[in-house]
Scaffold this motif. Structure first.
Motif, mmCIF file in Angstrom:
data_model
loop_
_atom_site.group_PDB
_atom_site.id
_atom_site.type_symbol
_atom_site.label_atom_id
_atom_site.label_comp_id
_atom_site.label_asym_id
_atom_site.label_seq_id
_atom_site.Cartn_x
_atom_site.Cartn_y
_atom_site.Cartn_z
ATOM 1 N N ASN A 52 34.262 47.576 38.768
ATOM 2 C CA ASN A 52 35.358 48.288 39.446
ATOM 3 C C ASN A 52 36.105 49.140 38.511
ATOM 4 O O ASN A 52 36.087 49.165 37.249
ATOM 5 C CB ASN A 52 36.383 47.185 39.614
ATOM 6 N N ILE A 91 39.907 51.498 38.323
ATOM 7 C CA ILE A 91 41.147 51.665 39.151
ATOM 8 C C ILE A 91 41.668 52.492 38.513
ATOM 9 O O ILE A 91 41.910 52.718 37.168
ATOM 10 C CB ILE A 91 41.923 50.094 38.829
ATOM 11 N N ARG A 115 41.808 51.578 34.678
ATOM 12 C CA ARG A 115 41.325 50.323 34.214
ATOM 13 C C ARG A 115 39.833 50.226 34.951
ATOM 14 O O ARG A 115 39.881 50.035 35.974
ATOM 15 C CB ARG A 115 42.305 49.122 34.554
ATOM 16 N N GLN A 154 36.454 48.016 34.898
ATOM 17 C CA GLN A 154 36.138 46.644 34.884
ATOM 18 C C GLN A 154 34.727 46.630 34.779
ATOM 19 O O GLN A 154 34.045 46.717 35.887
ATOM 20 C CB GLN A 154 36.778 45.569 36.049
ATOM 21 N N LEU A 203 49.148 48.482 38.291
ATOM 22 C CA LEU A 203 47.801 47.681 38.195
ATOM 23 C C LEU A 203 47.729 46.353 39.347
ATOM 24 O O LEU A 203 46.877 45.996 39.706
ATOM 25 C CB LEU A 203 47.555 47.110 36.826
ATOM 26 N N ASP A 255 47.556 43.190 41.011
ATOM 27 C CA ASP A 255 46.775 41.852 40.832
ATOM 28 C C ASP A 255 45.121 42.359 40.343
ATOM 29 O O ASP A 255 44.508 41.426 40.394
ATOM 30 C CB ASP A 255 46.485 41.671 42.245
ATOM 31 N N ASN A 256 45.123 43.784 39.463
ATOM 32 C CA ASN A 256 44.078 43.833 39.017
ATOM 33 C C ASN A 256 43.859 43.195 37.778
ATOM 34 O O ASN A 256 42.687 43.391 36.844
ATOM 35 C CB ASN A 256 43.811 45.471 39.126
ATOM 36 N N HIS A 283 41.298 36.548 35.139
ATOM 37 C CA HIS A 283 40.763 37.621 35.723
ATOM 38 C C HIS A 283 40.404 39.310 34.729
ATOM 39 O O HIS A 283 39.346 39.343 34.691
ATOM 40 C CB HIS A 283 41.539 38.186 36.841
ATOM 41 N N ASP A 284 41.261 39.401 34.343
ATOM 42 C CA ASP A 284 41.440 40.689 33.136
ATOM 43 C C ASP A 284 42.209 40.713 32.406
ATOM 44 O O ASP A 284 43.674 40.553 32.844
ATOM 45 C CB ASP A 284 41.252 41.992 33.962
#
Length: 434
Positions: free
Chosen positions: A50, A52, A72, A74, A145, A147-148, A153-154
């Motif tokens: 991903n 972002i 960001r 991922q 950001l 829910d990223n 998760h991160d």
């Protein structure tokens, strides 16, 4: 790949300009060839999961609104949540974030942590903003950001120009967006927090201490002592300072330092604590330190020394300056400080390089300890943290060094092979979701 004209020497007049992504992909592909990585897994690891990009407005102290761009990336989470820092720097862009995220995947895998790799930040020069403006920028970025990020998760952490205060703002903003019953359970959304806000004792020095430990382990393998060894440090921020602090405790002699403002040298030795205190009183700059002489920045890497610690930014050691380096060991405190062409020159000259994904991994190991501490509701003492860090770093170094000796390859390729094999094993065991 573009080319610029540069006067390197009489035989070489053109130097290829490579981005960090070029370097990380060449390093990855070289190791993948060595271990005959499965073609399908090579495809997966060659791209990010991903990416972002957020643009968000922030009101400045003067009432005007400024628009910022945050990133960001991922890369991979086959082994666990994405993990990696957030940096505030003018060089932050999507290409740099991709490369740094991939490096984090290899770094966490090599360290044996239950993490993947992520990275990001905001494209800005923090010195141009007040503390209040930086807080509003950070909180607005965290909200953008959405829910990223998350503790399972991160998990962001400090990086260039960010610190424990930045992480405290992120944690507070993130927890404020959660339902009341979940807020305290999300404290480990970031690591590198202040001690009083869920942080880990010793996290501030973990990266620099890890750099020092790797140098110490390398010296032990080569039956050498660090006592009276001359070393130079590029970057005198958190990593450079703490690496120097522990090197000095071991009897090594700091003879040159470079930061964003200039370079200084004293072959008789520079007192680490004196320089640190001076920089604090001099707006973070080492320039004009009274116990050292000014040094032309282009001559910094040519300084007479045995050990070089690049702890600033990427692409600092290149084909342009690799031939002038006198150090017998490069300990990469920064991410990607040596590009592919520079590394080839150094290896051909017999210079050893402790690669970034091993050398500066003390930070992410410390972050893992903090994450565990928060999840389990524990508090670890400094001595306990440092002992755990020492043990973990020694295990990683020995694993890479022994693989390198056994397979007849340099330390970077060995580190990559070990890291990639662990991820490959996870994919083989779990399969690919159809």
């Amino acid at each position: 790949m573009t080319t610029i004209t540069a006067e390197v020497n009489k035989k070489q007049k053109k130097v290829p300009v490579r981005g960090m992504m070029d370097n990380v992909m060449e390093q990855f592909n070289s190791a993948a060839d060595q271990i005959n990585l499965h073609p399908n897994i090579r495809k997966i690891l060659s791209i990010t999961n991903n990416e972002i990009i957020v643009h968000f407005p922030v009101k400045m102290d003067n009432g005007e609104v400024e628009i910022f761009t945050g990133y960001r990336v991922q890369h991979n989470n086959a082994l666990g949540p994405y993990k990696g820092g957030l940096r505030y720097h003018p060089t932050v862009d999507i290409d740099a974030a991709r490369a740094l995220a991939m490096w984090m995947t290899w770094k966490t895998s090599l360290a044996g942590l239950p993490y993947g790799g992520g990275k990001g930040g905001i494209q800005l020069d923090p010195s141009k903003y007040s503390q209040g403006e930086l807080e509003r920028i950070t909180r607005r970025f965290t909200f953008a950001l959405a829910d990223n990020i998350g503790p399972e998760h991160d998990i962001p952490a400090p990086d260039v120009n960010t610190n424990s205060q930045t992480m405290a703002w992120i944690a507070d903003t993130y927890m404020s967006t959660r339902p009341p019953a979940e807020r305290t359970a999300n404290q480990h959304v970031v690591t590198g927090k202040p001690d009083g806000s869920g942080g880990l004792e010793g996290r501030d020095r973990a990266t620099g201490y890890g750099v020092f430990l790797n140098i110490k382990f390398w010296a032990e393998k080569n039956n050498e002592s660090l006592f009276d060894k001359k070393y130079i440090v590029q970057g005198f921020g958190n990593v450079g300072y703490w690496a120097s602090y522990f090197m000095e405790k071991e009897g090594a002699k700091l003879v040159a330092v470079q930061d964003a403002f200039g370079s200084i040298e004293n072959q008789n030795g520079i007192n680490v604590e004196d320089l640190f205190n001076y920089s604090l009183s001099n707006n973070g700059s080492i320039v004009d330190f009274p116990e050292a002489s000014a040094l032309k920045s282009e001559n910094f890497f040519a300084t007479d020394c045995q050990i070089c610690i690049p702890a600033a930014l990427g692409n600092q050691i290149t084909a342009k300056n690799a031939d002038s380096i006198k150090a017998q060991l490069i300990a990469e405190g920064a991410n990607g400080p040596t590009n592919v062409e520079g590394e080839k020159i150094l290896l051909d000259r017999g210079v050893s390089i402790i690669p970034d994904i091993l050398c500066n991994s003390g930070g992410v190991v410390g972050s893992y300890f903090e994450w565990l501490q928060n999840r389990n509701g524990e508090l670890w003492l400094l001595d306990e943290v440092m002992a755990k860090l020492d043990k973990k770093m020694r295990e990683s170094f020995n694993k890479v060094y022994e693989y390198s000796e056994r397979e007849g390859m340099d330390l970077r390729t060995a580190a990559y092979c070990i890291a990639i094999k662990r991820i490959e094993k996870a994919y083989i065991q779990r399969g690919i979701f159809p």
